[in-house]
Design a protein around this motif. Structure first.
Motif, PDB file in Angstrom:
ATOM      1  N   ILE A 168       0.857  -1.163  -0.136  1.00 27.46           N
ATOM      2  CA  ILE A 168      -0.122  -0.069   0.024  1.00 27.46           C
ATOM      3  C   ILE A 168       0.895   1.271  -0.148  1.00 27.46           C
ATOM      4  O   ILE A 168       0.397   2.291   0.270  1.00 27.46           O
ATOM      5  N   GLY A 169       2.073   1.016  -0.398  1.00 30.36           N
ATOM      6  CA  GLY A 169       2.967   2.254  -0.634  1.00 30.36           C
ATOM      7  C   GLY A 169       3.748   2.842   0.600  1.00 30.36           C
ATOM      8  O   GLY A 169       4.199   4.162   0.575  1.00 30.36           O
ATOM      9  N   LEU A 170       3.631   1.899   1.933  1.00 27.62           N
ATOM     10  CA  LEU A 170       4.349   2.654   2.975  1.00 27.62           C
ATOM     11  C   LEU A 170       5.676   2.533   2.814  1.00 27.62           C
ATOM     12  O   LEU A 170       6.182   1.434   2.491  1.00 27.62           O
ATOM     13  N   LYS A 171       6.416   3.315   3.011  1.00 27.96           N
ATOM     14  CA  LYS A 171       8.110   3.397   2.970  1.00 27.96           C
ATOM     15  C   LYS A 171       8.619   3.377   4.353  1.00 27.96           C
ATOM     16  O   LYS A 171       8.376   3.058   5.431  1.00 27.96           O
ATOM     17  N   THR A 172       9.580   4.462   4.501  1.00 25.75           N
ATOM     18  CA  THR A 172      10.172   4.513   5.734  1.00 25.75           C
ATOM     19  C   THR A 172       9.443   5.179   6.795  1.00 25.75           C
ATOM     20  O   THR A 172       8.707   6.400   6.513  1.00 25.75           O
ATOM     21  N   GLU A 173       9.509   4.907   8.219  1.00 28.23           N
ATOM     22  CA  GLU A 173       8.632   5.622   9.091  1.00 28.23           C
ATOM     23  C   GLU A 173       9.595   6.856   9.564  1.00 28.23           C
ATOM     24  O   GLU A 173      10.648   6.841   9.788  1.00 28.23           O
ATOM     25  N   LYS A 174       8.748   7.787   9.637  1.00 30.53           N
ATOM     26  CA  LYS A 174       9.257   8.992  10.220  1.00 30.53           C
ATOM     27  C   LYS A 174       8.977   9.764  11.269  1.00 30.53           C
ATOM     28  O   LYS A 174       7.403   9.375  11.621  1.00 30.53           O
ATOM     29  N   LEU A 175       9.511  10.379  12.110  1.00 27.94           N
ATOM     30  CA  LEU A 175       8.937  11.284  13.183  1.00 27.94           C
ATOM     31  C   LEU A 175       8.687  12.673  13.025  1.00 27.94           C
ATOM     32  O   LEU A 175       9.587  13.202  12.505  1.00 27.94           O
ATOM     33  N   THR A 176       7.700  13.246  13.041  1.00 24.35           N
ATOM     34  CA  THR A 176       7.166  14.777  12.871  1.00 24.35           C
ATOM     35  C   THR A 176       6.834  15.444  14.196  1.00 24.35           C
ATOM     36  O   THR A 176       6.042  14.607  15.084  1.00 24.35           O
ATOM     37  N   ILE A 193      -1.698  11.631   5.343  1.00 24.31           N
ATOM     38  CA  ILE A 193      -0.272  11.511   5.593  1.00 24.31           C
ATOM     39  C   ILE A 193      -0.002  10.646   6.758  1.00 24.31           C
ATOM     40  O   ILE A 193       0.881  10.015   6.845  1.00 24.31           O
ATOM     41  N   PHE A 194      -0.989  10.964   8.013  1.00 21.71           N
ATOM     42  CA  PHE A 194      -0.683   9.993   9.096  1.00 21.71           C
ATOM     43  C   PHE A 194      -1.415   8.711   9.133  1.00 21.71           C
ATOM     44  O   PHE A 194      -1.644   8.485  10.524  1.00 21.71           O
ATOM     45  N   ARG A 195      -1.676   8.141   8.270  1.00 24.04           N
ATOM     46  CA  ARG A 195      -2.194   6.871   8.237  1.00 24.04           C
ATOM     47  C   ARG A 195      -1.076   5.829   9.426  1.00 24.04           C
ATOM     48  O   ARG A 195      -0.094   6.062   8.785  1.00 24.04           O
ATOM     49  N   PHE A 196      -1.556   5.030  10.198  1.00 27.85           N
ATOM     50  CA  PHE A 196      -0.886   4.272  11.132  1.00 27.85           C
ATOM     51  C   PHE A 196       0.066   5.049  11.938  1.00 27.85           C
ATOM     52  O   PHE A 196       0.908   4.672  12.408  1.00 27.85           O
ATOM     53  N   ALA A 197      -0.457   6.389  12.245  1.00 28.90           N
ATOM     54  CA  ALA A 197       0.346   7.175  13.003  1.00 28.90           C
ATOM     55  C   ALA A 197       0.329   6.735  14.644  1.00 28.90           C
ATOM     56  O   ALA A 197      -0.660   6.104  14.916  1.00 28.90           O
ATOM     57  N   ARG A 198       1.130   7.014  15.120  1.00 26.87           N
ATOM     58  CA  ARG A 198       1.412   6.802  16.786  1.00 26.87           C
ATOM     59  C   ARG A 198       2.334   7.593  17.323  1.00 26.87           C
ATOM     60  O   ARG A 198       2.961   8.200  16.664  1.00 26.87           O
ATOM     61  N   ALA A 224       4.658  12.712  16.589  1.00 24.49           N
ATOM     62  CA  ALA A 224       3.961  11.589  15.708  1.00 24.49           C
ATOM     63  C   ALA A 224       4.775  10.603  14.622  1.00 24.49           C
ATOM     64  O   ALA A 224       5.749  11.302  13.969  1.00 24.49           O
ATOM     65  N   LEU A 225       4.758   9.279  15.097  1.00 24.80           N
ATOM     66  CA  LEU A 225       5.445   8.622  13.983  1.00 24.80           C
ATOM     67  C   LEU A 225       4.581   8.225  13.035  1.00 24.80           C
ATOM     68  O   LEU A 225       3.339   7.644  13.239  1.00 24.80           O
ATOM     69  N   HIS A 226       5.075   8.034  11.742  1.00 24.29           N
ATOM     70  CA  HIS A 226       4.185   7.901  10.806  1.00 24.29           C
ATOM     71  C   HIS A 226       4.960   7.590   9.417  1.00 24.29           C
ATOM     72  O   HIS A 226       6.225   7.767   9.357  1.00 24.29           O
TER      73      HIS A 226
END
Length: 198
Positions: A40-48, A164-169, A195-197
């Motif tokens: 589903i196009g998820l790449k590297t997790e990042k912190l914002t 942009i924040f799907r799967f965010a925590r 937020a990690l996303h």
């Protein structure tokens, strides 16, 4: 089936029931499937990190924090003064700076319920940070948790998001920047979101 003995009749009914159960189980197992993040196009997790202010207008002509339910009055506490059981719906502007005229980046929308006596000032919050500017426009982060307003710094969990924040925590830190002012009808809160996303 009318000529069958009761034992044979029970056996037939049991077999039909088991066949139906197996069919339902088989169809339910095909509902979900294992996927990889790449599917589903998820790449590297990042912190914002976000830093902004909320302007809760509780009284006056442009209210953005509306009381929708009060607890029943008791013999010792009139309903208007009770916090425990009070429910508010909010649609509060999020701005870059503490001045209400500073650039608006979104809205803080949701439900806030009083879950303590007035002296503890504790709320349960189910709210979304709705971003309306820049690359985050149309995306949301959802916060769900307990906010004890008498503490200088409060921490609440970020439990999900959209866009942009799907799967965010993550988590939110909030503090009271300016307590409720009876003249202006406004209270100002400062927020830091982490937020990690993907």
């Amino acid at each position: 089936m009318s000529n069958m003995s009761p034992a044979k009749h029970l056996l037939v009914v049991t077999m039909l029931f088991l066949s139906l159960s197996m069919a339902v189980t088989t169809s339910q197992s095909s509902v979900g499937r294992t996927m990889s993040k790449e599917d589903i196009g998820l790449k590297t997790e990042k912190l914002t990190h976000f830093h902004f202010f909320l302007h809760a207008i509780i009284s006056g002509p442009n209210i953005d924090d509306v009381n929708v339910a009060l607890p029943p009055p008791t013999s010792t506490t009139p309903a208007a003064d009770a916090l425990f059981g009070r429910v508010d719906v909010v649609d509060i502007p999020m701005t870059i700076g503490p001045n209400i005229s500073s650039e608006r980046i979104g809205s803080f929308q949701g439900v806030v319920a009083g879950v303590s006596p007035v002296e503890e000032l504790t709320y349960f919050m189910e709210v979304a940070f709705i971003f309306t500017e820049g690359k985050y426009n149309g995306s949301t982060l959802v916060m769900l948790g307990r906010n004890q307003a008498t503490m200088k710094l409060r921490e609440l969990p970020i439990v999900g998001g959209t866009g942009i924040f799907r799967f965010a925590r993550g988590y939110a830190l909030t503090r009271t920047y300016s307590p409720f002012d009876t003249k202006t009808g406004i209270a100002i809160y400062e927020y830091d979101l982490y937020a990690l996303h993907y």
